[in-house]
Design an enzyme around this catalytic site. Structure first.
Site, PDB file in Angstrom:
ATOM      1  N   LYS A  82     112.135 139.551 115.925  1.00  0.00           N
ATOM      2  CA  LYS A  82     112.443 138.227 116.477  1.00  0.00           C
ATOM      3  C   LYS A  82     111.984 138.023 117.919  1.00  0.00           C
ATOM      4  CE  LYS A  82     113.603 136.322 113.662  1.00  0.00           C
ATOM      5  NZ  LYS A  82     112.674 136.068 112.514  1.00  0.00           N
ATOM      6  N   HIS A 122     107.576 147.407 113.922  1.00  0.00           N
ATOM      7  CA  HIS A 122     108.828 147.248 114.669  1.00  0.00           C
ATOM      8  C   HIS A 122     109.382 148.625 115.066  1.00  0.00           C
ATOM      9  CE1 HIS A 122     109.111 143.009 114.108  1.00  0.00           C
ATOM     10  NE2 HIS A 122     109.489 143.006 112.850  1.00  0.00           N
ATOM     11  N   SER A 177     118.212 134.568 117.374  1.00  0.00           N
ATOM     12  CA  SER A 177     117.174 134.401 116.350  1.00  0.00           C
ATOM     13  C   SER A 177     117.396 135.391 115.195  1.00  0.00           C
ATOM     14  CB  SER A 177     115.799 134.614 116.992  1.00  0.00           C
ATOM     15  OG  SER A 177     114.777 134.461 116.054  1.00  0.00           O
TER      16      SER A 177
HETATM   17  P1  A3P Z   1     113.603 131.288 116.716  1.00  0.00           P
HETATM   18  O1  A3P Z   1     114.416 131.870 115.603  1.00  0.00           O
HETATM   19  O2  A3P Z   1     114.304 131.362 118.047  1.00  0.00           O
HETATM   20  O3  A3P Z   1     113.093 129.917 116.426  1.00  0.00           O
HETATM   21  P2  A3P Z   1     109.362 137.217 114.903  1.00  0.00           P
HETATM   22  O4  A3P Z   1     108.034 136.755 114.458  1.00  0.00           O
HETATM   23  O5  A3P Z   1     109.303 138.361 115.860  1.00  0.00           O
HETATM   24  O6  A3P Z   1     110.278 137.440 113.758  1.00  0.00           O
HETATM   25  O7  A3P Z   1     110.002 136.049 115.807  1.00  0.00           O
HETATM   26  C1  A3P Z   1     110.402 134.836 115.216  1.00  0.00           C
HETATM   27  C2  A3P Z   1     110.748 133.863 116.332  1.00  0.00           C
HETATM   28  O8  A3P Z   1     109.515 133.423 116.943  1.00  0.00           O
HETATM   29  C3  A3P Z   1     111.455 132.619 115.809  1.00  0.00           C
HETATM   30  O9  A3P Z   1     112.306 132.207 116.883  1.00  0.00           O
HETATM   31  C4  A3P Z   1     110.273 131.665 115.629  1.00  0.00           C
HETATM   32  O10 A3P Z   1     110.633 130.301 115.571  1.00  0.00           O
HETATM   33  C5  A3P Z   1     109.476 131.997 116.890  1.00  0.00           C
HETATM   34  N1  A3P Z   1     108.074 131.556 116.820  1.00  0.00           N
HETATM   35  C6  A3P Z   1     107.134 131.872 115.913  1.00  0.00           C
HETATM   36  N2  A3P Z   1     105.980 131.227 116.176  1.00  0.00           N
HETATM   37  C7  A3P Z   1     106.207 130.463 117.275  1.00  0.00           C
HETATM   38  C8  A3P Z   1     105.412 129.540 118.034  1.00  0.00           C
HETATM   39  N3  A3P Z   1     104.160 129.253 117.705  1.00  0.00           N
HETATM   40  N4  A3P Z   1     105.988 128.933 119.103  1.00  0.00           N
HETATM   41  C9  A3P Z   1     107.267 129.207 119.469  1.00  0.00           C
HETATM   42  N5  A3P Z   1     108.077 130.070 118.785  1.00  0.00           N
HETATM   43  C10 A3P Z   1     107.554 130.682 117.710  1.00  0.00           C
END
Ligand code: A3P
Length: 289
Positions: free
Chosen positions: A45, A101, A131
């Protein structure tokens, strides 16, 4: 929908056994990196998927064709997933983009002496916790999160799947001498200056881009563009693994959402644990916009 939750305990850390088996974790920790590999490392996240999209786009000079036709788990597979070996074998790209991860103490030894390029992605841990909490609701391969209060306790204790956020960030950022090529990028940098971050990544990958190409990368890695691209928004994943009727993977994409979730008491407790566990660490975090 029933949870697929099966715990795989590996060297003291719990992993989702539905995705990571003992064999696939053994495969990951003894992986033979090539100097041409690009490894995206993050605690869950923290902006992992965003970086997968950025690296794919930079590698294709801003052309979205590849990122719009191949799912992210096939173009940048997770090293610890059971299907990683098969994906890498089947695609054999010139430059392998791999994601993980895993904490440093598990993967660092395999990287020792390698010239693979490592991009470590971090995010302020309050937003990571929020998140991750919401992600647990839609990800059936993770345990039920319980209340946010209970979840936050597990986050701070480091007992969630994938282990402790504190150990993860301290491990990967304090062993830079052991890894030849490491670029540390934060979620907040991506959010506040996507254009500048893409230029940094392209320079690190020795993949210089002209301004139009950088602008195309920015356009196709924006939140709205990724939210609408089913090759990156996880809507192709079967419902028994990720149930999008309970929420979206591309949820909010904001800095400081923790403020909508934390009580004053939770914030104070978080701060006290953070101060004690991060003692001596000079990293600075952006907590709100
Ligand atoms: P949120 O749950 O706060 O919206 P990961 O890929 O490490 O699992 O992280 C997921 C988080 O990154 C989520 O956060 C997701 O919405 C956010 N995310 C993914 N792509 C994004 C983008 N282009 N701009 C902003 N946030 C992004």
């Amino acid at each position: 929908m029933a949870r697929l939750d099966v715990t795989e305990k590996f060297q003291g850390i719990s992993f989702p056994g539905h995705l990571h088996t003992k064999d696939s974790l053994e495969f990951a920790v003894s992986f033979l990196f090539k100097d041409t590999d690009v490894l995206i490392v993050s605690y869950p996240k923290s902006g992992t998927t965003w970086m997968q999209e950025i690296v794919t786009l930079v590698s294709s000079r801003g052309d979205p064709q590849f990122s719009r036709t191949v799912p992210n788990w096939a173009r940048a597979p997770w090293l610890e997933h059971y299907y990683c070996a098969a994906v890498l074998e089947a695609s054999s790209p010139e430059r392998r983009i791999i994601t993980t991860h895993l904490p440093y103490h598990l993967l660092g030894p395999a990287l020792q002496g390698s010239k693979a390029k490592v991009i470590y992605v971090s995010r302020n841990p309050k937003d990571v916790a929020v998140s991750f909490y919401h992600f647990h609701k839609i990800a059936n391969f993770l345990p039920e999160p319980g209340s946010f209060h209970e979840f936050l306790d597990h986050f701070l204790e480091g007992t969630l799947y994938y282990g402790s956020w504190f150990d993860h960030i301290k491990g990967w950022t304090s062993h830079t001498e052991a890894i030849n090529n490491l670029l540390h990028i934060t979620y907040e940098q991506m959010s506040l200056d996507l254009h500048g971050t893409i230029k940094k990544v392209s320079s690190f990958l020795q993949c210089p881009l002209v301004e139009d190409e950088v602008n195309n990368c920015v356009k196709h890695s924006s939140f709205s563009s990724m939210r609408d691209n089913n090759m990156i928004n996880y809507t192709l994943v079967p419902k028994d693994i990720m149930d999008h009727s309970k929420g979206s993977f591309m949820r909010k994409g904001e800095i400081g959402d923790w403020k909508n979730m934390f009580t004053e008491e939770q914030n104070q407790y978080f701060e006290s644990v953070f101060t004690s566990k991060m003692q001596g660490c000079t990293l600075e975090f952006v907590w709100e916009k």
